[in-house]
Design a protein around this motif. Structure first.
Motif, PDB file in Angstrom:
ATOM      1  N   GLY A  48      16.928  22.087   3.054  1.00 11.02           N
ATOM      2  CA  GLY A  48      16.105  23.208   2.603  1.00 11.02           C
ATOM      3  C   GLY A  48      14.638  23.072   2.926  1.00 11.02           C
ATOM      4  N   SER A  49      14.286  22.192   3.901  1.00  6.78           N
ATOM      5  CA  SER A  49      12.878  21.959   4.232  1.00  6.78           C
ATOM      6  C   SER A  49      12.453  22.623   5.532  1.00  6.78           C
ATOM      7  N   ARG A 101       8.641  13.744   8.468  1.00  4.05           N
ATOM      8  CA  ARG A 101       9.263  14.183   7.225  1.00  4.05           C
ATOM      9  C   ARG A 101       8.220  14.463   6.133  1.00  4.05           C
ATOM     10  N   SER A 102       7.150  13.691   6.120  1.00  2.00           N
ATOM     11  CA  SER A 102       6.092  13.937   5.136  1.00  2.00           C
ATOM     12  C   SER A 102       5.407  15.272   5.394  1.00  2.00           C
ATOM     13  N   MET A 103       5.362  15.678   6.669  1.00  2.00           N
ATOM     14  CA  MET A 103       4.709  16.930   7.014  1.00  2.00           C
ATOM     15  C   MET A 103       5.570  18.130   6.624  1.00  2.00           C
ATOM     16  N   VAL A 115       0.868  -1.177   0.000  1.00  2.00           N
ATOM     17  CA  VAL A 115       0.000   0.000   0.000  1.00  2.00           C
ATOM     18  C   VAL A 115       0.905   1.227   0.000  1.00  2.00           C
ATOM     19  N   ALA A 116       0.641   2.149  -0.895  1.00  2.00           N
ATOM     20  CA  ALA A 116       1.476   3.347  -1.031  1.00  2.00           C
ATOM     21  C   ALA A 116       1.139   4.361   0.047  1.00  2.00           C
ATOM     22  N   LEU A 117       1.951   4.376   1.095  1.00  2.00           N
ATOM     23  CA  LEU A 117       1.795   5.333   2.184  1.00  2.00           C
ATOM     24  C   LEU A 117       3.166   5.903   2.516  1.00  2.00           C
ATOM     25  N   PRO A 118       3.222   7.158   2.987  1.00  2.00           N
ATOM     26  CA  PRO A 118       4.524   7.754   3.331  1.00  2.00           C
ATOM     27  C   PRO A 118       5.164   7.032   4.509  1.00  2.00           C
TER      28      PRO A 118
END
Length: 425
Positions: A211-212, A118-120, A36-39
């Motif tokens: 740079g995030s 990190r996804s946030m 399942v494609a989840l972060p």
């Protein structure tokens, strides 16, 4: 001697659903049809999300001793009602097609609506939002320590976050280094806080290098900030107070303050001072989730703490409009769950279930399911109420539910990244 596949699960239905997964294949090579494609967050182990029956689970390859130990710790945390991912199973005795041994796996249930930090940060997060994340992590660490759990590796990477009304709720996702004891010493707590401070500063520096990170955010200062937030909260929850004997109502004020922070006083110690003119008050055991339990008892709904507070406020406002409402059932000082009954009106539990049936469910069902994504219904309800209020303020009249739903769906939900299926990283 041939090793047989063995699945140790928390529930009888889990083994059957798990048997269909390709246990003879190394986790890193699992075919896409099972994934399942989840972060995913950063992990020292191979981790994949897979579908097992009707559930999405996180599968982590780890040594057998570590898998069994962490599985047991997560079960203990579940019994203690501490926010952590739910353990599902441990799978041992894995072998590939040639009979070579493969690493065991720990399986946990995917926490709907949650994201790794990190996804946030894929879009630069404002400093105020980062502060809310760290506040949620500080609350989680306090709850763990009150339960006697020493984490040993508190970090953003080992935490999942999901929206909780206007704030965030934090969940422990990695208990590998933890241990549960009857109580923690100051030294054990201070060690956890120091680990948290160093880890968080390092993780924010890593984001800064990529740079995030917002340019106004100082990673070191924010690392110190979580220590300060933790210490303030711990002090409020555990401090001993001395009040004048004539002002014993201060004790009620202190208890309400703890409730506002989301904690219940499960036991307290009250003593008179030797000269008899003061009262000493000490919360002996402080348990988390005051509003959660209040909402669950009244309505059967399970929500995050801040969500529960917002839902209880809406419930109480609605109760006042009902003809069979008895004010003494839920006076402002006691809340709708005070349990003080009245023969003049309906019991709070009866009104609460009417509110769920007549107000909450119809409002949520007005939002098309296909645009909700992973956002849970309690969050949808609260966001929709806020959206309707803002629209009504601008229009200087009540715009109504239908108009609010249409605008909320088109301007908010359809543009929310987590409402769309994320790409596999």
């Amino acid at each position: 001697m041939r090793v047989e596949l063995q699945i140790t699960a928390t529930s009888p239905e889990h083994p059957a659903a798990l048997l269909d997964l390709p246990w003879s294949v190394p986790l890193v090579d699992w075919p896409q049809e099972h994934l399942v494609a989840l972060p995913r967050g950063i992990s020292r182990h191979v981790v994949r999300f897979a579908r097992a029956g009707d559930e999405v689970v996180a599968v982590k390859e780890v040594g057998e001793w570590a898998a069994v130990r962490e599985y047991g710790l997560l079960r203990d945390l579940d019994r203690l009602a501490v926010p952590a991912v739910d353990p599902v199973a441990v799978v041992t005795g894995r072998t590939d097609e040639r009979g070579e041994p493969l690493e065991p796996v720990l399986i946990t249930r995917h926490l709907n609506g949650s994201l790794p930090y990190r996804s946030m940060f894929e879009t630069t997060m404002r400093p105020s939002t980062i502060k809310r994340l760290l506040d949620a992590l500080a609350v989680l660490l306090v709850r763990l320590h009150l339960s006697g759990f020493a984490w040993g590796d508190c970090s953003l990477s080992n935490t999942l976050f999901r929206r909780d009304a206007g704030a965030y709720a934090a969940y422990l996702v990695d208990a590998e280094t933890g241990q549960i004891q009857p109580g923690l010493s100051d030294g054990q707590r201070e060690y956890d806080i120091e680990i948290a401070r160093v880890n968080i500063a390092g993780e924010l520096m890593d984001l800064e290098a990529g740079g995030s990170l917002h340019p106004s955010v100082d990673p070191v200062e924010f690392g110190v900030a979580i220590e300060e937030r933790y210490c303030d909260l711990w002090h409020e929850l555990t401090r001993q107070s001395v009040y004048p004997l004539a002002k014993r109502h201060y004790i009620d004020r202190r208890i309400r303050r703890l409730n506002e922070l989301g904690f219940d006083v499960a036991e307290m110690q009250i003593q008179r001072t030797p000269d008899g003119d003061a009262v000493t008050f000490l919360p002996k055991v402080v348990d988390a989730g005051h509003h959660q339990r209040q909402l669950l008892r009244l309505t059967g709904m399970d929500a995050e703490e801040n969500q529960a507070r917002g839902l209880l406020n809406d419930l109480e406002t609605w109760m006042v409009t009902q003809e069979d409402y008895a004010p003494e059932d839920s006076a402002p000082n006691s809340g709708p769950g005070s349990g003080r009954g009245s023969s003049l009106g309906a019991r709070p539990e009866v009104l609460a279930h009417r509110w769920v049936r007549e107000v909450y469910r119809p409002t949520v069902r007005a939002v098309p399911r296909e645009v909700r994504g992973d956002t849970d219904t309690a969050q949808i309800y609260l966001e929709l109420l806020e959206h309707r209020w803002l629209m009504s303020e601008r229009a200087e009249r009540d715009v109504g539910l239908e108009a609010a739903v249409e605008d909320y769906v088109n301007t908010i939900l359809r543009h929310r990244p987590e409402s769309r299926p994320p790409a596999e990283s």
